[in-house]
Design a protein around this motif. Structure first.
Motif, PDB file in Angstrom:
ATOM      1  N   LEU A 248       0.827  -1.203   0.000  1.00  0.00           N
ATOM      2  CA  LEU A 248       0.000   0.000   0.000  1.00  0.00           C
ATOM      3  C   LEU A 248       0.863   1.255   0.000  1.00  0.00           C
ATOM      4  CD1 LEU A 248      -2.952  -0.874   2.445  1.00  0.00           C
ATOM      5  CD2 LEU A 248      -3.117  -0.283   0.022  1.00  0.00           C
ATOM      6  N   ALA A 249       1.918   1.185   0.799  1.00  0.00           N
ATOM      7  CA  ALA A 249       2.788   2.353   0.864  1.00  0.00           C
ATOM      8  C   ALA A 249       3.459   2.601  -0.487  1.00  0.00           C
ATOM      9  CB  ALA A 249       3.824   2.169   1.973  1.00  0.00           C
ATOM     10  N   LYS A 250       3.903   1.481  -1.088  1.00  0.00           N
ATOM     11  CA  LYS A 250       4.564   1.610  -2.374  1.00  0.00           C
ATOM     12  C   LYS A 250       3.612   2.139  -3.442  1.00  0.00           C
ATOM     13  CE  LYS A 250       7.195  -1.062  -5.706  1.00  0.00           C
ATOM     14  NZ  LYS A 250       7.765  -2.385  -6.043  1.00  0.00           N
ATOM     15  N   LEU A 251       2.367   1.643  -3.441  1.00  0.00           N
ATOM     16  CA  LEU A 251       1.397   2.085  -4.438  1.00  0.00           C
ATOM     17  C   LEU A 251       0.991   3.526  -4.236  1.00  0.00           C
ATOM     18  CD1 LEU A 251      -0.897  -1.104  -4.736  1.00  0.00           C
ATOM     19  CD2 LEU A 251       0.717  -0.201  -6.441  1.00  0.00           C
ATOM     20  N   ARG A 252       0.929   3.952  -2.956  1.00  0.00           N
ATOM     21  CA  ARG A 252       0.558   5.342  -2.716  1.00  0.00           C
ATOM     22  C   ARG A 252       1.653   6.307  -3.210  1.00  0.00           C
ATOM     23  NH1 ARG A 252      -1.858   3.817   3.183  1.00  0.00           N
ATOM     24  NH2 ARG A 252      -3.975   3.304   2.484  1.00  0.00           N
ATOM     25  N   GLU A 254       3.669   5.548  -5.685  1.00  0.00           N
ATOM     26  CA  GLU A 254       3.578   5.495  -7.161  1.00  0.00           C
ATOM     27  C   GLU A 254       2.411   6.334  -7.667  1.00  0.00           C
ATOM     28  OE1 GLU A 254       3.098   2.152 -10.754  1.00  0.00           O
ATOM     29  OE2 GLU A 254       3.235   1.542  -8.636  1.00  0.00           O
ATOM     30  N   LEU A 255       1.279   6.355  -6.902  1.00  0.00           N
ATOM     31  CA  LEU A 255       0.127   7.168  -7.294  1.00  0.00           C
ATOM     32  C   LEU A 255       0.455   8.651  -7.228  1.00  0.00           C
ATOM     33  CD1 LEU A 255      -2.862   7.364  -8.101  1.00  0.00           C
ATOM     34  CD2 LEU A 255      -3.443   7.263  -5.640  1.00  0.00           C
ATOM     35  N   ALA A 256       1.233   9.023  -6.213  1.00  0.00           N
ATOM     36  CA  ALA A 256       1.594  10.435  -6.105  1.00  0.00           C
ATOM     37  C   ALA A 256       2.450  10.855  -7.284  1.00  0.00           C
ATOM     38  CB  ALA A 256       2.312  10.692  -4.774  1.00  0.00           C
ATOM     39  N   ASP A 257       3.400   9.976  -7.628  1.00  0.00           N
ATOM     40  CA  ASP A 257       4.243  10.304  -8.790  1.00  0.00           C
ATOM     41  C   ASP A 257       3.405  10.396 -10.079  1.00  0.00           C
ATOM     42  OD1 ASP A 257       6.415  10.307  -7.136  1.00  0.00           O
ATOM     43  OD2 ASP A 257       6.967   8.212  -7.564  1.00  0.00           O
ATOM     44  N   LEU A 258       2.464   9.471 -10.253  1.00  0.00           N
ATOM     45  CA  LEU A 258       1.643   9.479 -11.479  1.00  0.00           C
ATOM     46  C   LEU A 258       0.756  10.707 -11.538  1.00  0.00           C
ATOM     47  CD1 LEU A 258       0.625   5.704 -11.730  1.00  0.00           C
ATOM     48  CD2 LEU A 258       2.203   6.961 -13.218  1.00  0.00           C
ATOM     49  N   ARG A 259       0.174  11.120 -10.422  1.00  0.00           N
ATOM     50  CA  ARG A 259      -0.685  12.309 -10.417  1.00  0.00           C
ATOM     51  C   ARG A 259       0.112  13.566 -10.738  1.00  0.00           C
ATOM     52  NH1 ARG A 259      -4.753  11.370  -5.213  1.00  0.00           N
ATOM     53  NH2 ARG A 259      -6.230   9.996  -6.362  1.00  0.00           N
ATOM     54  N   ALA A 260       1.412  13.501 -10.359  1.00  0.00           N
ATOM     55  CA  ALA A 260       2.239  14.651 -10.695  1.00  0.00           C
ATOM     56  C   ALA A 260       2.480  14.740 -12.196  1.00  0.00           C
ATOM     57  CB  ALA A 260       3.576  14.571  -9.924  1.00  0.00           C
ATOM     58  N   GLN A 261       2.343  13.615 -12.876  1.00  0.00           N
ATOM     59  CA  GLN A 261       2.614  13.599 -14.310  1.00  0.00           C
ATOM     60  C   GLN A 261       1.343  13.528 -15.171  1.00  0.00           C
ATOM     61  OE1 GLN A 261       5.264  10.328 -15.036  1.00  0.00           O
ATOM     62  NE2 GLN A 261       6.863  11.096 -13.620  1.00  0.00           N
ATOM     63  N   HIS A 262       0.298  12.903 -14.652  1.00  0.00           N
ATOM     64  CA  HIS A 262      -0.918  12.664 -15.448  1.00  0.00           C
ATOM     65  C   HIS A 262      -2.144  13.071 -14.671  1.00  0.00           C
ATOM     66  CE1 HIS A 262       1.674  10.302 -18.098  1.00  0.00           C
ATOM     67  NE2 HIS A 262       2.061   9.570 -17.022  1.00  0.00           N
ATOM     68  N   THR A 263      -3.227  13.071 -15.370  1.00  0.00           N
ATOM     69  CA  THR A 263      -4.518  13.368 -14.738  1.00  0.00           C
ATOM     70  C   THR A 263      -5.089  12.097 -14.130  1.00  0.00           C
ATOM     71  OG1 THR A 263      -5.717  12.935 -16.770  1.00  0.00           O
ATOM     72  CG2 THR A 263      -4.918  15.180 -16.440  1.00  0.00           C
ATOM     73  N   GLU A 265      -7.702  10.593 -15.018  1.00  0.00           N
ATOM     74  CA  GLU A 265      -8.305   9.712 -16.019  1.00  0.00           C
ATOM     75  C   GLU A 265      -7.273   8.875 -16.756  1.00  0.00           C
ATOM     76  OE1 GLU A 265      -9.034  12.866 -15.729  1.00  0.00           O
ATOM     77  OE2 GLU A 265     -11.115  12.786 -15.028  1.00  0.00           O
ATOM     78  N   HIS A 266      -6.005   9.079 -16.479  1.00  0.00           N
ATOM     79  CA  HIS A 266      -4.981   8.295 -17.169  1.00  0.00           C
ATOM     80  C   HIS A 266      -5.097   6.822 -16.761  1.00  0.00           C
ATOM     81  CE1 HIS A 266      -0.980   6.879 -18.414  1.00  0.00           C
ATOM     82  NE2 HIS A 266      -1.037   7.901 -19.305  1.00  0.00           N
ATOM     83  N   PRO A 267      -4.902   5.897 -17.687  1.00  0.00           N
ATOM     84  CA  PRO A 267      -5.053   4.464 -17.353  1.00  0.00           C
ATOM     85  C   PRO A 267      -4.148   4.003 -16.215  1.00  0.00           C
ATOM     86  CG  PRO A 267      -5.009   4.764 -19.729  1.00  0.00           C
ATOM     87  CD  PRO A 267      -4.683   6.108 -19.127  1.00  0.00           C
ATOM     88  N   ASP A 268      -2.932   4.492 -16.159  1.00  0.00           N
ATOM     89  CA  ASP A 268      -2.028   4.068 -15.093  1.00  0.00           C
ATOM     90  C   ASP A 268      -2.522   4.571 -13.741  1.00  0.00           C
ATOM     91  OD1 ASP A 268      -0.464   2.785 -16.923  1.00  0.00           O
ATOM     92  OD2 ASP A 268       0.959   4.455 -17.164  1.00  0.00           O
ATOM     93  N   VAL A 269      -3.020   5.828 -13.719  1.00  0.00           N
ATOM     94  CA  VAL A 269      -3.563   6.383 -12.484  1.00  0.00           C
ATOM     95  C   VAL A 269      -4.775   5.581 -12.040  1.00  0.00           C
ATOM     96  CG1 VAL A 269      -4.576   8.422 -11.396  1.00  0.00           C
ATOM     97  CG2 VAL A 269      -2.669   8.671 -12.993  1.00  0.00           C
ATOM     98  N   VAL A 270      -5.645   5.263 -12.987  1.00  0.00           N
ATOM     99  CA  VAL A 270      -6.842   4.493 -12.652  1.00  0.00           C
ATOM    100  C   VAL A 270      -6.464   3.112 -12.151  1.00  0.00           C
ATOM    101  CG1 VAL A 270      -8.938   3.468 -13.604  1.00  0.00           C
ATOM    102  CG2 VAL A 270      -8.258   5.771 -14.286  1.00  0.00           C
ATOM    103  N   ARG A 271      -5.446   2.488 -12.788  1.00  0.00           N
ATOM    104  CA  ARG A 271      -5.026   1.141 -12.371  1.00  0.00           C
ATOM    105  C   ARG A 271      -4.467   1.155 -10.952  1.00  0.00           C
ATOM    106  NH1 ARG A 271      -0.198  -0.797 -12.212  1.00  0.00           N
ATOM    107  NH2 ARG A 271       0.639   0.900 -13.445  1.00  0.00           N
ATOM    108  N   VAL A 272      -3.611   2.113 -10.706  1.00  0.00           N
ATOM    109  CA  VAL A 272      -2.982   2.158  -9.368  1.00  0.00           C
ATOM    110  C   VAL A 272      -4.033   2.431  -8.306  1.00  0.00           C
ATOM    111  CG1 VAL A 272      -1.335   3.422  -7.896  1.00  0.00           C
ATOM    112  CG2 VAL A 272      -0.723   2.806 -10.251  1.00  0.00           C
ATOM    113  N   LYS A 273      -4.947   3.339  -8.562  1.00  0.00           N
ATOM    114  CA  LYS A 273      -6.013   3.613  -7.590  1.00  0.00           C
ATOM    115  C   LYS A 273      -6.846   2.359  -7.362  1.00  0.00           C
ATOM    116  CE  LYS A 273      -8.290   7.424  -7.910  1.00  0.00           C
ATOM    117  NZ  LYS A 273      -9.103   8.522  -8.483  1.00  0.00           N
ATOM    118  N   GLN A 274      -7.082   1.573  -8.419  1.00  0.00           N
ATOM    119  CA  GLN A 274      -7.860   0.351  -8.252  1.00  0.00           C
ATOM    120  C   GLN A 274      -7.105  -0.657  -7.390  1.00  0.00           C
ATOM    121  OE1 GLN A 274      -8.902  -1.475 -11.935  1.00  0.00           O
ATOM    122  NE2 GLN A 274     -10.122  -3.123 -10.979  1.00  0.00           N
ATOM    123  N   GLU A 275      -5.790  -0.790  -7.596  1.00  0.00           N
ATOM    124  CA  GLU A 275      -5.001  -1.712  -6.789  1.00  0.00           C
ATOM    125  C   GLU A 275      -4.970  -1.263  -5.328  1.00  0.00           C
ATOM    126  OE1 GLU A 275      -1.186  -2.077  -8.534  1.00  0.00           O
ATOM    127  OE2 GLU A 275      -1.914  -3.113 -10.358  1.00  0.00           O
TER     128      GLU A 275
END
Length: 492
Positions: A248-252, A254-263, A265-275
């Motif tokens: 969970l810590a690792k995914l959170r 990774e989610l912070a890094d992805l949000r800094a780069q994408h919105t 609605e980005h598939p990677d952001v959606v995937r990580v939030k789902q995990e």
């Protein structure tokens, strides 16, 4: 020389001339008269070609007329005319019926004329003369008119028969064409039902479905790779981050890094939030994250199994659509061939149907004598006032010429056979012995009487011979009639 020969052979020359000339005069006098009567028939035919068969050419029409002549001059029909008009009574008594019929065929003449265009331009006329020769002028005219009537009736009958045969033939052809057209329709229906998915009109839909399946396969393969990577991480014994809290810590992070780069609605952001949501639910279900209750490997393996099954199904569907797309070109050619065969069968059927309608119309018009070439008698035969044979003047002149030639030939032969000397010059020319004296013929009264009897006997024999020849020739009707036909100005 000629005068001496004439003096010695004048009676022979006169006898030969008299005998032959008398024979020719007797033949010329005893030959029967041959009369000829002609009827003119007119054949009217349509100028514009009809739709059923087209206009007959001149050669075809002449051939058809000759065929009609063969039918009209058949043995049965001519035998009826011979009996009806009592033709050739002498020949019928001594010859076979076939010989009598053949004689009548020789007395019939068919003479064609050139084609003439009518002034209206609507009809083309074809005229021909039908002639008959016989010993009686009235009978010859009657026979010629009877034959002309036969042509008119026979042509109408043949035209009706041809129209009926044409209609029957086209009916059979139309039935065969209809069955062929039905078979072609059945083949197209079966082909469409069997290869409907590979037809050209399905090409766009097949390509679109193939694109959607490829996109779906890409998504499945991407998800499968992610799960495979996660499963590899879980199976690593030295990994300290395999617990749910660590993940969970690792995914959170990774989610912070992805949000800094994408919105979001980005598939990677959606995937990580789902995990992250899945792990939080697992942690809550395990009472705060007990390690013993966390089993992500089983979940990943189950999902991988489902993905592999879906991938195989998608690949099978892709192969099926690729086969459809590849077979479209072959099916297009096959369908085009079937379509062309169907179009040809339909065109033939429609053509036969139209020709059948035209033939039925022509048959109806033929029964009313309104269709096809029309025969009609333009000029009926009339009794001829003068015979066409024999040409007696020519025969007499020919007899005179032959008599003179034969007489000269007889005199020459007599001189050639006679080896006696008739003059001193002939004796001197024959031998070199000198001629001392010439004694003229000494005729006694007895010699003169003997010469007179011999002359009278010879003259009587010659007269009897000429009389016999004249009598025989005057009573040979068959020879006379044959000679009269032979001496006609125009031969059949």
């Amino acid at each position: 020389m000629a005068r001496a020969v004439w003096h010695r052979r004048k009676w022979l020359v006169l006898l030969v001339v008299a005998a032959l000339l008398s024979a020719f005069l007797t033949v010329a006098r005893s030959l029967p008269n041959i009369y000829e009567s002609s009827a003119t028939l007119l054949v009217e035919r349509p100028q514009a070609p009809d739709r059923a068969g087209g206009q007959l050419t001149d050669v075809d029409l002449e051939t058809r007329l000759r065929t009609l002549s063969q039918q009209i001059q058949s043995r049965s029909r001519l035998d009826q005319l011979i009996t009806q008009f009592n033709l050739y009574p002498e020949l019928r008594r001594r010859a076979t019926p076939d010989a009598v019929v053949e004689r009548m065929r020789q007395d019939i003449r068919l003479q064609f004329r050139a084609v003439q265009q009518a002034w209206t331009g609507l009809n083309a006329t074809f005229a021909f003369n039908l002639s008959y020769r016989g010993r009686d002028p009235v009978t010859a005219a009657q026979v010629a008119n009877a034959l002309a009537t036969d042509y008119v009736e026979e042509s109408a009958r043949v035209r009706e028969q041809e129209a009926a045969r044409t209609t029957e033939f086209l009916t059979v052809q139309l039935e065969e064409a209809a069955q062929k057209l039905k078979d072609q329709e059945q083949q197209i229906s079966e082909f469409t039902a069997r290869h409907g998915a590979e037809l050209p009109e399905r090409q766009g839909a097949n390509l679109a479905a193939l694109g959607r399946l490829n996109e779906q396969l890409v998504v499945i393969m991407y998800r499968r790779n992610e799960l495979t990577r996660q499963l590899a991480q879980l199976t690593d014994p030295g990994a300290a981050s395999n617990t749910i809290p660590a993940r969970l810590a690792k995914l959170r992070l990774e989610l912070a890094d992805l949000r800094a780069q994408h919105t979001d609605e980005h598939p990677d952001v959606v995937r990580v939030k789902q995990e992250i949501g899945d792990l939080e639910r697992q942690l809550a279900a395990n009472g705060g994250g007990s390690p013993a209750a966390d089993d992500p490997r089983a979940r990943i393996e189950a999902e991988l199994k489902v993905l592999r099954s879906n991938e195989q199904a998608v690949r099978r569907e892709i192969a099926s659509y690729e086969q459809r797309v590849e077979g479209t070109s072959v099916r297009t050619q096959e369908l085009q061939q079937l379509t062309e065969d169907y179009a040809a069968a339909k065109s033939q059927y429609q053509s036969l149907l139209q020709r059948l309608h035209d033939a039925q119309l022509a048959a109806g018009l033929a029964q009313q004598h309104l269709q096809g070439e029309q025969f009609r008698i333009l000029d009926p035969a009339v009794p001829s006032p003068r015979p066409v044979a024999p040409h007696r003047l020519q025969l007499i002149l020919m007899g005179l010429l032959l008599s003179v030639v034969a007489a000269i030939g007889a005199a020459y032969c007599a001189e050639w056979v006679d080896t006696s000397f008739h003059s001193i010059d002939e004796m001197r020319a024959f031998t070199s012995v000198p001629v001392l004296v010439s004694i003229p013929p000494i005729l006694t009264e007895k010699d003169l009487r003997r010469r007179g009897r011999r002359f009278r006997v010879s003259a009587l024999a010659a007269a009897l011979g000429v009389a016999a020849v004249v009598g025989i020739l005057s009573h040979l009707d068959r020879v006379n009639e044959a000679m009269a036909r032979l001496l006609s100005p125009t031969r059949f």
